[in-house]
Design a protein around this motif. Structure first.
Motif, PDB file in Angstrom:
ATOM      1  N   LEU A  92       0.838  -1.265   0.049  1.00 23.79           N
ATOM      2  CA  LEU A  92      -0.065   0.064  -0.145  1.00 23.79           C
ATOM      3  C   LEU A  92       0.649   1.300   0.126  1.00 23.79           C
ATOM      4  CD1 LEU A  92      -2.606  -1.142   2.744  1.00 23.79           C
ATOM      5  CD2 LEU A  92      -2.985  -0.963   0.047  1.00 23.79           C
ATOM      6  N   ALA A  93       1.984   1.293   0.496  1.00 21.69           N
ATOM      7  CA  ALA A  93       2.729   2.229   0.609  1.00 21.69           C
ATOM      8  C   ALA A  93       3.286   2.552  -0.851  1.00 21.69           C
ATOM      9  CB  ALA A  93       4.137   2.124   1.382  1.00 21.69           C
ATOM     10  N   SER A  94       3.557   1.523  -1.477  1.00 27.92           N
ATOM     11  CA  SER A  94       4.110   1.557  -2.990  1.00 27.92           C
ATOM     12  C   SER A  94       2.961   2.133  -3.615  1.00 27.92           C
ATOM     13  CB  SER A  94       4.843   0.480  -3.590  1.00 27.92           C
ATOM     14  OG  SER A  94       5.130   0.315  -4.971  1.00 27.92           O
ATOM     15  N   LEU A  95       1.816   1.688  -3.639  1.00 34.93           N
ATOM     16  CA  LEU A  95       0.626   1.911  -4.298  1.00 34.93           C
ATOM     17  C   LEU A  95       0.326   3.714  -4.066  1.00 34.93           C
ATOM     18  CD1 LEU A  95      -1.758   1.462  -6.037  1.00 34.93           C
ATOM     19  CD2 LEU A  95      -3.105   0.838  -3.888  1.00 34.93           C
ATOM     20  N   ALA A  96       0.498   4.234  -3.041  1.00 38.99           N
ATOM     21  CA  ALA A  96       0.357   5.385  -2.445  1.00 38.99           C
ATOM     22  C   ALA A  96       1.354   6.338  -3.176  1.00 38.99           C
ATOM     23  CB  ALA A  96       0.289   5.805  -0.938  1.00 38.99           C
ATOM     24  N   ARG A  97       2.575   5.828  -3.290  1.00 41.94           N
ATOM     25  CA  ARG A  97       3.529   6.713  -3.892  1.00 41.94           C
ATOM     26  C   ARG A  97       3.397   6.568  -5.408  1.00 41.94           C
ATOM     27  NH1 ARG A  97       7.112   3.670  -2.366  1.00 41.94           N
ATOM     28  NH2 ARG A  97       8.131   2.759  -4.444  1.00 41.94           N
ATOM     29  N   ARG A  98       3.255   5.781  -6.082  1.00 45.50           N
ATOM     30  CA  ARG A  98       3.176   5.495  -7.642  1.00 45.50           C
ATOM     31  C   ARG A  98       1.855   5.699  -8.260  1.00 45.50           C
ATOM     32  NH1 ARG A  98       8.000   3.529  -9.582  1.00 45.50           N
ATOM     33  NH2 ARG A  98       9.266   2.526  -8.467  1.00 45.50           N
ATOM     34  N   GLY A  99       0.673   5.535  -7.457  1.00 45.98           N
ATOM     35  CA  GLY A  99      -0.651   5.724  -8.156  1.00 45.98           C
ATOM     36  C   GLY A  99      -1.253   7.111  -7.738  1.00 45.98           C
ATOM     37  N   TYR A 100      -0.678   7.812  -6.968  1.00 47.71           N
ATOM     38  CA  TYR A 100      -1.330   8.944  -6.630  1.00 47.71           C
ATOM     39  C   TYR A 100      -1.630  10.098  -7.912  1.00 47.71           C
ATOM     40  CZ  TYR A 100      -2.317  13.626  -4.270  1.00 47.71           C
ATOM     41  OH  TYR A 100      -2.890  14.818  -3.709  1.00 47.71           O
TER      42      TYR A 100
END
Length: 382
Positions: free
Chosen positions: A39-47
């Motif tokens: 989820l941390a990677s998703l928040a960083r890349r998908g925002y």
């Protein structure tokens, strides 16, 4: 109030709501990402792509619901549709990158035996690049299909697909060959990221593998760029394909007076005093006797290529120092023959002249002279 003001207010409200909704969702995912790395990677890349996609969707929805019919409406909606397709592809690529981050986070390359980890790292990286390339091609195709002329052209081109395919394959033969070689490298386990290789007589490690080229980080910090097809067509050395442990040699030319057993003991003493030696192999042998010299080979082992290089240099320095300080008479030397004080030399008794000449005064020698001189008896005249 004019319709365009109502449309503008509605569009701004929709855009603000979309930005706020994406922001709140981003904050929630980022907070959850403190415990879940995915989820941390998703928040960083998908925002960012999610933000752009939400804004474009809000604008398109506002135009569809609030804009009256007119000549400008369809082109604007078409442009927003193209932008939506691009933003959607951006978001899908971000999800692919999130998958890559999650997969690589479980792979540790800092272990001593990391062969399997480097293999998985290489495969995941190349799969991600293939996926991004496929998404880009599909996105461009989807954008082109939104144009009526492109759809009609596509229908007419289907009839000549065989000819076009043949021409395209011929034109892109080199590129496609490298792409297929890159995929083959990923799954054949011939090379992996961080492998130590010798290629084009250069020693280095694999720094990056793409679909079309491979980057080799050489020992002196140069980068050697090679097409991926090179590794499928030409031989190269992979020093870490099965394991990182290696054997290395140190060769010295010494005099026949060298005490081999003492030199063997000195080699073991030097290795046991070094942290670079892994304790597996310590061998010293006389491999050749060349003219006035003996060739001595020391075989040593180390845990990896870098340690082996330093260990070989250390052994070479230590044995050279030991010979110079302890057994100077075993250093290579040149022997010469000294003439007698009277100017003469101790010559052996002359042998029979017939045994010293190929074209001598014998029956066989005269026959050879005639054969190699020709009919006129003078080779220069023939």
């Amino acid at each position: 109030m004019p319709w365009y003001l109502l449309l503008g207010v509605g569009a701004l409200a929709a855009v603000a709501a979309a930005i706020l909704g994406v922001y709140l969702l981003h904050r929630l995912i980022r907070r959850l990402g403190r415990r879940v790395r995915v989820l941390a990677s998703l928040a960083r890349r998908g925002y960012r792509p999610a933000q752009v996609l939400a804004v474009l969707f809000a604008l398109q929805l506002s135009l569809l619901l609030g804009a009256p019919g007119g000549g400008w409406r369809e082109p604007v909606l078409h442009g927003l549709g193209l932008a939506l397709i691009g933003a959607g592809a951006w978001l899908v690529i971000a999800l692919v990158l999130v998958f890559e981050d999650a997969s690589l986070a479980r792979i540790r390359l800092d272990r001593a035996d990391n062969r399997q980890a480097r293999r998985m790292h290489t495969q995941i990286t190349l799969i991600r690049r293939v996926a991004v390339a496929v998404i880009a091609v599909l996105t461009i195709g989807a954008m082109l299909m939104t144009f009526p002329g492109a759809r009609a052209a596509g229908t007419s081109l289907l009839a000549s697909a065989g000819v076009i395919g043949a021409i395209s394959a011929l034109a892109a033969q080199s590129l496609l060959g490298n792409v297929f070689a890159g995929v083959q490298i990923a799954f054949s386990d011939a090379i992996r990221i961080e492998d130590v290789v010798v290629v084009e007589q250069e020693w280095g490690r694999i720094e990056d593998i793409t679909l079309t080229y491979v980057v080799v980080h050489l020992w002196d910090d140069r980068r050697l760029i090679l097409p991926t097809s090179y590794f499928m067509a030409k031989p190269f050395e992979n020093w870490t394909r099965r394991e990182s442990r290696l054997l290395g040699t140190v060769e010295l030319d010494v005099d026949f007076a060298v005490p081999v057993e003492a030199m063997r003991a000195e080699l073991r003493r030097a290795l046991e005093a070094s942290e670079l030696w892994d304790g597996r192999v310590c061998v010293l042998q006389v491999t050749q006797a060349i003219n006035t010299l003996l060739r001595v080979r020391a075989l040593v082992s180390a845990a990896d290529a870098g340690s082996l290089w330093d260990l070989r240099c250390l052994v070479r320095e230590d044995l050279a120092r030991w010979l110079r300080e302890q057994h100077a008479d075993a250093l290579p030397r040149l022997r010469v023959e000294q003439a007698r004080p009277g100017g003469g030399r101790d010559e052996p008794a002359p042998a029979d002249d017939a045994d010293a000449r190929l074209f001598g005064d014998t029956a066989d020698g005269r026959e050879r002279t005639h054969a190699f001189s020709g009919p006129a008896g003078n080779p220069a005249e023939n």
